[in-house]
Enzyme design. Structure first.
Site, PDB file in Angstrom:
ATOM      1  N   ASP A  32      -9.613  -5.531   3.491  1.00  0.00           N
ATOM      2  CA  ASP A  32      -8.185  -6.484   3.156  1.00  0.00           C
ATOM      3  C   ASP A  32      -8.256  -8.124   3.730  1.00  0.00           C
ATOM      4  O   ASP A  32      -7.852  -8.695   2.755  1.00  0.00           O
ATOM      5  CB  ASP A  32      -7.329  -6.127   4.257  1.00  0.00           C
ATOM      6  CG  ASP A  32      -6.813  -4.345   3.627  1.00  0.00           C
ATOM      7  OD1 ASP A  32      -6.721  -4.268   2.077  1.00  0.00           O
ATOM      8  OD2 ASP A  32      -6.442  -3.716   4.136  1.00  0.00           O
TER       9      ASP A  32
ATOM     10  N   MET B 280     -10.688  26.597   1.555  1.00  0.00           N
ATOM     11  CA  MET B 280      -9.575  27.583   2.423  1.00  0.00           C
ATOM     12  C   MET B 280      -9.132  27.524   3.123  1.00  0.00           C
ATOM     13  O   MET B 280     -10.224  27.594   4.089  1.00  0.00           O
ATOM     14  CB  MET B 280      -9.289  28.762   1.601  1.00  0.00           C
ATOM     15  CG  MET B 280      -9.343  29.166   0.312  1.00  0.00           C
ATOM     16  SD  MET B 280      -9.323  30.844  -0.344  1.00  0.00           S
ATOM     17  CE  MET B 280     -11.186  30.531  -0.469  1.00  0.00           C
TER      18      MET B 280
ATOM     19  N   LYS C   5      -4.908  30.516   2.513  1.00  0.00           N
ATOM     20  CA  LYS C   5      -3.462  28.923   0.982  1.00  0.00           C
ATOM     21  C   LYS C   5      -5.323  28.577   0.727  1.00  0.00           C
ATOM     22  O   LYS C   5      -6.124  27.872   1.498  1.00  0.00           O
ATOM     23  CB  LYS C   5      -2.728  28.228   1.408  1.00  0.00           C
ATOM     24  CG  LYS C   5      -3.436  27.327   2.773  1.00  0.00           C
ATOM     25  CD  LYS C   5      -2.347  26.707   3.257  1.00  0.00           C
ATOM     26  CE  LYS C   5      -2.746  26.233   4.324  1.00  0.00           C
ATOM     27  NZ  LYS C   5      -2.798  25.997   5.930  1.00  0.00           N
TER      28      LYS C   5
ATOM     29  N   ALA D  37     -15.568  23.010   4.166  1.00  0.00           N
ATOM     30  CA  ALA D  37     -15.813  22.165   3.411  1.00  0.00           C
ATOM     31  C   ALA D  37     -16.709  23.481   1.351  1.00  0.00           C
ATOM     32  O   ALA D  37     -16.362  23.222   0.485  1.00  0.00           O
ATOM     33  CB  ALA D  37     -17.047  21.099   3.068  1.00  0.00           C
ATOM     34  N   GLN D  38     -17.272  24.374   2.722  1.00  0.00           N
ATOM     35  CA  GLN D  38     -17.451  25.381   1.242  1.00  0.00           C
ATOM     36  C   GLN D  38     -16.352  26.000   0.970  1.00  0.00           C
ATOM     37  O   GLN D  38     -16.047  26.368  -0.174  1.00  0.00           O
ATOM     38  CB  GLN D  38     -18.743  26.687   1.494  1.00  0.00           C
ATOM     39  CG  GLN D  38     -19.715  25.597   1.844  1.00  0.00           C
ATOM     40  CD  GLN D  38     -19.889  24.700   3.517  1.00  0.00           C
ATOM     41  OE1 GLN D  38     -19.528  25.023   4.436  1.00  0.00           O
ATOM     42  NE2 GLN D  38     -20.667  23.624   2.991  1.00  0.00           N
TER      43      GLN D  38
ATOM     44  N   PHE E 174     -10.288  25.872   7.823  1.00  0.00           N
ATOM     45  CA  PHE E 174     -10.974  24.860   6.525  1.00  0.00           C
ATOM     46  C   PHE E 174     -12.320  24.342   6.672  1.00  0.00           C
ATOM     47  O   PHE E 174     -11.980  24.405   8.057  1.00  0.00           O
ATOM     48  CB  PHE E 174     -10.700  24.239   6.384  1.00  0.00           C
ATOM     49  CG  PHE E 174      -9.955  23.285   5.190  1.00  0.00           C
ATOM     50  CD1 PHE E 174      -9.601  23.112   3.671  1.00  0.00           C
ATOM     51  CD2 PHE E 174     -10.808  22.104   5.033  1.00  0.00           C
ATOM     52  CE1 PHE E 174      -9.725  22.457   2.505  1.00  0.00           C
ATOM     53  CE2 PHE E 174     -11.238  21.424   3.684  1.00  0.00           C
ATOM     54  CZ  PHE E 174     -10.874  22.078   2.309  1.00  0.00           C
TER      55      PHE E 174
ATOM     56  N   ASP F  23       1.022  -1.090  -0.326  1.00  0.00           N
ATOM     57  CA  ASP F  23       0.020   0.310  -0.166  1.00  0.00           C
ATOM     58  C   ASP F  23       0.929   0.904   0.299  1.00  0.00           C
ATOM     59  O   ASP F  23       1.618   1.146   0.545  1.00  0.00           O
ATOM     60  CB  ASP F  23      -0.851  -0.008   1.493  1.00  0.00           C
ATOM     61  CG  ASP F  23      -2.297  -1.236   0.700  1.00  0.00           C
ATOM     62  OD1 ASP F  23      -2.122  -0.914  -0.648  1.00  0.00           O
ATOM     63  OD2 ASP F  23      -2.924  -1.758   1.935  1.00  0.00           O
TER      64      ASP F  23
END
Lengths: 581, 693
Positions: B527, B388, B400, B384-385, B382, B311
């Site tokens: 897995d 930044m 940023k 989600a909308q 930060f 992985d």
């Protein structure tokens, strides 16, 4: 150690190398036409091949698994052995018996049938005073073909097992047998026999010729000294005797008899033909497993072992016996006892080495008369398992055992489960390999021990001392190794020797073949792990040396104590000047 | 679990092993090892021969003694290997205090019960500073757990209901919070129980390769028994030609004791005596690396593996991306960009954010400013909308974020997005990195280059694996572009991009169908099928119970990179076995040169030149060979337990090297060894018998 010897050896080696590949390719055409195409003879003889299949009632396209293949092989061997036994027992009532030979006694007939069926051709009899022409041809020469074809067929089956992936079958025994006869053995032998006749070898059904001997000193006018000169269909039998590494002589004197080996050229071609098929089979192996380097590696290991033998036997015979000087014999002549002056030291030593490397057993000099070291070479050659080129097929499948053993012992050292050409070597494979290697070793030592202890064993001896022991050891070695040559000072034509030697030969042959077929069948079923730099290398210098080391060490560890009691002690007594026995 | 390496000859292990070596003399135990069983029978026969021998009693007694030593030394080697495992298991057991569990009864009440009474399916509750009573799965809550009892690692780990971190192990301690657990293993079947069992080697079965090797060793033994037994008739044969006096010498030299001595010298006692020790030591070495192999077979399979499925995250790369470079926009200095980047990340607690602060400090010497120093600053987290993060300070808005988000941000503030920045962003994306654009209000300052950090030393190790013919395949959910770039940097041979869990299994099956043996690691329940299918499946200890059940090894450190060590240990185990087998067989040559001349010397003094070692007397020669044969077992115990030195190289190179050391070396070594022993015996003991030279 003469220049002519070195030159002959060089020519021999060059020719051997030269025929290996073409004959190997031809074997592919004979044995595996699906893979590599048919032989040039197929168009001409195809009808005959199909006719034989129809007569035998076999379907050549139906492949067999290892058990079916093995059973077919055993049935064929049993039936043909019984046939030979019957012919020998009944020869006095059958045609082609101008010398009115009597029926062969039961134990000798058993011994001889076993001997020729197993490609050993041990002879407890003298051909010209025991066998009718029919016995020689139908009873014995036929087996020269059969047993050779069986050997090659088994080798091919085992090799197919190595080459195939996730397969359940390893070929069809009947088809291999028929094709080997029709396309390989018979055509070559027809040409070969004609060549031998051209050299002066006889081929007739005449009764023996009685002539006045050249040396008539002591004869009277009414009773000149007469000599009976044996006749017979010799050339046809000698061709397959050498090509099929059978070795059973038409005459008691075998290849030292002028009719059985008339010229230096016939001598040279005979020893070349001994190695021809065994050598070609290494190429067959390389091509079948798609790793020609592996085939040549096996060839090189065999070749170096062969050369090593020559390099011991030749100097030993050339040096001769230091005690000869006391008898007024010029030591520079070397040890000429038991050798044909026509062939001399080198050709006798070379012939002896080759005939015991391959399990041929034909002789052009008497091994019994070799110096202890010179005689040790033939003895040890056979004890290595007849894998230095070896018998036709038998040498190949014998060497495969050593390849497996070498890989298994040393293969772990690369840090993986040992694998042979991408196939994992597991418990079952090791079991088959060790069974095949145990059989001859145990037979040789066991029977030799029995004979050494028993009255009948000692009764056969003509020589005393360690040499007598060497003769007994050689006899059972030759039997289990299916070689057939002898330290002929031993009289083995007794019920006990004939029977034990027959068992020795049968066990040495079939207790090796059956586990090997099982191994081949088991390997065929395995999947092939892709080869990479992490795979065990079965080609190249390292593996060559490993393989040689394995052959020598296994042979030496098994037989060194026995050899020490025979030729080794004899050698030191000869050198050290002790009592002669 | 004690990960510390013990000294090889730890007195705590040596002393009980000596006792154990005697206990193992029981023929019922010995018969499982044919080579050593034959040796024991031989020792017994020579002991009996003391009453019958016509030879010197002192000689027979010494041979007999050394034959018993040979058996004891082999037993000792096995006991040592087992002892090391037992010591570890005992350490584990000691750690297990009598645990109690607070069982949740069907009616919902809670009752304290002994841990042993908890059965599969029961529920219990466990709180801070309590021992977890049994293996189980958290059904409610989250807790930090100290698992040092099994991993030796004291840093706590988080376990929580749901997902791939829900398994808890009996015997570990909860440090904080309370969890409800469903029991997944009955007493005696728990992870800890199995671990103790494995380490002790109580249920050790012969592996396939050991079985195959045993067959070979048995066959060699049969050959040598035949060789030695038939020497008797061969000796009797000499009566047909020797004088009575000479024949008496032969029959004395070929006595039962001498033939037994020869037999024991020839049969492969070295490998026969060390075989089980090598196998136990292989599992033990895994344990020392904190890997639990469920069987010896698994360790062997590890050596055979030729494809590693790795992985990306956690195995090849460190778990998180890190900032490696600041690329300023035209007209902006690197320092200015670095400063802004650092400011924007001060409150960013993500690993990426922290790496930006670290880079700014390390590369540009920008001091890490404390948040409280920036009293007027307002941090923007930060979402989600906005996609930044950053801060507003003194009216400046520093942000940023992903290129698209920042483009919208500057456009909204009425500025344009520089073309150069677009290009830089594209370049970074193409090379497998993640670009973060930094802007101050309307001005785009530059780009932060975040990239996956390949673990140090990996490209080198993969290179070594390639040399050994092992293919490495990286599996990642990244897009092919990114995957290719990382694959190249890490030096793996191949990669599978945008992989879903089922793709992993498909790839595994494909490789196996092509004949490869595949190793992989995994931790999640998804897995498990692949772990079960793999030839070597190493489950992470932090993983789910399902994953641990499916694999055939568990890595207690949960370090996926360890797969590499696992393969090395497997190879080392097989190499050690092969090396000692080769050595053992090669040794026989020298022993023949010691014993055969000694046996022949009496009646055939001419064989003197065969005594190439110039050994003192026939008796001293035979005794020296026997002593060498016994002592070599002791001398090789360290090699058997530690394994032969492993050097990655091609099979040809490894074979050549090991053949030289153990094959050629095995032929040569006994000559000086036997000579040395002979010198000691001959000069110290003055054994009776005539000289051999």
């Amino acid at each position: 150690m003469t220049w002519s010897g070195w030159i002959q050896l060089a020519i021999y080696v060059l020719l051997l190398v030269a025929i290996t590949k073409p004959l190997g390719i031809y074997l592919l055409h004979v044995l595996d036409p699906e893979l590599e195409g048919e032989t040039f003879l197929d168009p001409a003889l195809g009808w005959l091949e199909r006719l034989i299949y129809r007569l035998l009632g076999v379907n050549p396209k139906r492949e067999q698994d290892w058990k079916q293949y093995g059973i077919a092989m055993l049935i064929f061997s049993l039936v043909t052995a019984a046939m030979t036994y019957a012919i020998l027992r009944l020869q006095n009532r059958l045609p082609l018996n101008p010398q009115k030979m009597v029926a062969v006694v039961n134990h000798l007939a058993f011994n001889t049938a076993a001997s020729f069926t197993t490609n050993t051709n041990w002879q407890s009899y003298g051909g010209e005073n025991t066998m009718s022409y029919l016995s020689q041809m139908a009873g014995l020469a036929s087996h020269n073909f059969f047993s050779a074809a069986v050997g090659i067929a088994v080798a091919a089956a085992v090799i197919r097992g190595i080459a195939r992936s996730r397969a359940s079958t390893i070929g069809n025994f009947w088809r291999d047998l028929v094709r080997l006869h029709l396309y390989l053995l018979l055509p070559i032998c027809i040409v070969y026999s004609l060549f031998l006749v051209s050299q002066g070898m006889i081929q007739n059904f005449k009764p023996y010729t009685t002539v006045n001997a050249i040396d008539q000193s002591g004869a009277t006018a009414s009773q000149p000294i007469q000599q009976s000169i044996a006749q017979g269909p010799v050339a046809s039998q000698v061709a397959i005797k050498m090509l099929g590494t059978n070795g059973g002589g038409f005459f008691n004197a075998n290849a030292s008899h002028p009719f059985e080996n008339p010229t230096p050229l016939s001598n040279f071609i005979q020893i070349l033909s001994i190695f021809a098929i065994p050598s070609a089979l290494t190429y067959y192996l390389g091509r079948m497993v798609k790793n020609p380097g592996h085939g040549w590696t096996v060839w090189t290991a065999m070749f170096l072992l062969f050369i090593a033998g020559v390099m011991v036997a030749w100097p030993a015979e050339a040096a001769g016996n230091p005690r000869f000087a006391q008898l007024g014999v010029d030591p520079a002549a070397g040890n000429m006892e038991g050798k044909e002056v026509r062939f001399g030291i080198f050709n006798s030593a070379l012939f002896a080495t080759i005939t015991t490397d391959a399990s041929c057993g034909a002789v052009n000099s008497m091994h019994d008369s070799f110096t202890p070291l010179g005689g040790l070479v033939p003895l040890f050659n056979i004890q290595t398992g007849e894998v230095i080129f070896g018998g036709v097929g038998a040498g190949m499948y014998g060497m495969i055992i050593f390849v497996i053993l070498a890989i298994f012992i040393a293969g772990l050292m690369v840090g993986r489960t040992p694998e042979y050409l991408g196939k994992k070597i597991e418990g079952f494979d090791v079991k088959c390999a060790v069974l095949a290697i145990l059989a001859p070793g145990l037979c040789i030592l066991g029977f030799a021990a029995w004979a050494s202890l028993s009255g009948w064993g000692l009764a056969g001896l003509n020589n005393n001392g360690p040499h007598g022991f060497s003769e007994i050891l050689y006899a059972y070695t030759s039997g289990a190794g299916n070689n057939g040559s002898a330290f002929a000072g031993l009289n083995t034509n007794t019920a006990q020797y004939n029977t034990t030697l027959a068992l020795d030969m049968l066990l040495g042959r079939f207790f090796m073949i059956v586990p090997l077929l099982a191994l081949g069948g088991h390997l065929a079923a395995k999947k092939i792990v892709p080869q990479g730099v992490g795979s065990f290398p079965v080609a190249g210098v390292t593996f060559t040396l490993l393989l040689i080391g394995t052959v020598v060490v296994v042979g030496a560890l098994t037989f060194l104590p026995a050899l020490a009691m025979g030729p080794i002690v004899e050698h030191f007594i000869m050198r050290g000047g002790g009592i002669l026995y | 679990m004690s990960a510390k390496a013990r000294p090889l000859f730890d007195p705590e292990i040596v002393m009980p092993s000596i006792v154990e070596a005697f206990k193992k003399l029981n023929p019922i135990h010995m018969v499982r090892n044919p080579v050593m069983f034959v040796t024991e029978v031989g020792a017994a026969v020579t002991t009996l021969d003391l009453c019958f021998t016509k030879d010197s009693i002192a000689f027979v007694a010494q041979i007999s003694l050394w034959l018993w030593f040979t058996v004891l030394f082999a037993n000792f080697a096995e006991a040592m290997a087992e002892g090391r495992g037992k010591a570890q298991a005992d350490a584990l057991r000691k750690g297990r205090t009598k645990a109690v569990g607070r069982k949740i009864m069907p009616d919902g009440s809670i009752k304290t019960v002994p841990a042993e009474s908890l059965r599969k399916g029961d529920l219990f509750v466990v709180s801070a500073n309590e021992l977890i009573a049994a293996d189980g799965e958290i059904i409610e809550g989250a807790a930090s757990v100290n698992e040092s009892a099994i991993t030796g690692e004291s840093a706590p780990v988080i376990r929580e209901a749901g997902g791939d971190r829900s398994a808890v192990t009996g015997g570990t301690t909860v440090l904080s919070d309370t969890i409800r657990v469903r029991v997944t293993a009955n007493p005696g079947e728990s992870f800890m129980d199995r671990m103790i069992e494995l380490i002790e080697g109580a249920k050790r079965q012969k592996t396939p390769n050991e079985i195959a090797l045993s067959i070979l060793l048995s066959a060699l033994t049969i050959i040598f028994i035949t060789v030695c037994i038939t020497m008797m008739p061969f000796a009797i044969f000499t009566r047909s030609y020797l004088s009575d006096a000479d024949y008496n010498k032969v029959s004395l030299a070929f006595s039962v004791t001498v033939l037994v001595a020869l037999l024991v010298c020839l049969i492969p006692t070295t490998i026969g005596g060390l075989l089980s020790a090598i196998g136990i030591a292989g599992i033990d070495r895994m344990v020392q690396h904190n890997v639990l192999a469920m069987s010896g077979k698994a360790v062997e399979a590890a050596g055979d593996v030729d494809v590693l499925l790795l992985d990306k995250t956690g195995t090849i790369t460190l778990g998180n991306r890190a900032a490696t470079q600041f690329i300023p926009a035209p007209g902006v200095s690197e320092e200015e960009l670095a400063d802004a980047a650092q400011l924007s990340s001060l409150a960013d607690e993500t690993p990426e954010g922290r790496s930006i602060v670290v880079l700014a400090k390390e590369k540009y010497g920008i001091r890490g400013r404390e948040i409280h120093e920036l009293r007027h600053a307002e941090f923007v987290a930060f979402t989600a909308q906005t996609r930044m993060s950053g801060l507003n300070m003194n009216g400046e808005m520093i942000r940023k974020g992903a290129a698209e988000s920042v483009r919208q941000f500057v456009s909204a503030n009425g500025a344009t997005f520089p073309v150069e920045i677009d290009k830089t962003v594209e370049t970074i994306s193409r090379s497998g990195g993640t670009p973060l654009v930094v802007a101050r209000k309307t001005k785009v300052l530059g780009v932060i280059y975040l990239k996956d950090i390949v673990k140090t030393g990996l490209p080198d190790r993969f290179q070594r694996f390639r040399a050994m013919g092992i293919k490495t395949v990286m599996i990642t959910g990244d897009n092919p572009l990114t995957a290719a770039a990382i694959a190249k940097e890490a030096g793996v041979d191949d990669f599978l991009a945008q992989a879903k869990p089922e793709d992993k299994l498909a790839l595994l099956k494909k490789e196996q169908a092509a004949g490869h043996l595949v190793a992989m690691t995994g931790d999640g329940t998804n897995d498990a099928p692949a772990l079960a299918q793999a030839d070597v499946g190493v489950a992470m200890n932090t993983g789910t119970q399902a994953a641990k059940e499916a694999g055939n090894m568990v890595d207690l450190d949960s370090n996926p990179t360890k797969l590499i060590e696992v393969v090395e240990i497997g190879k080392q185990l097989l190499m050690t076995r092969g090396a000692l087998t080769t050595f053992s067989v090669a040794n026989d040559v020298a022993k023949y040169f010691a014993i055969i001349p000694a046996m022949l010397m009496g009646a055939f003094p001419q064989v003197g030149p065969l005594n190439i070692m110039k050994l003192g007397t026939p008796h001293s020669a035979i005794l020296s060979a026997v002593i060498f044969n016994a002592v070599i077992i002791i001398l090789l115990i360290p090699l058997a337990l530690k394994g032969v030195k492993f050097r990655p190289a091609s099979a040809v190179a490894i074979l050549r090297r090991n053949l030289l050391i153990y094959g050629v070396g095995g032929i040569i070594a006994p000559f000086p060894g036997i000579k040395l022993i002979d010198l000691l015996i001959f000069n110290l003991l003055h054994l009776p018998g005539t000289g051999m030279h």
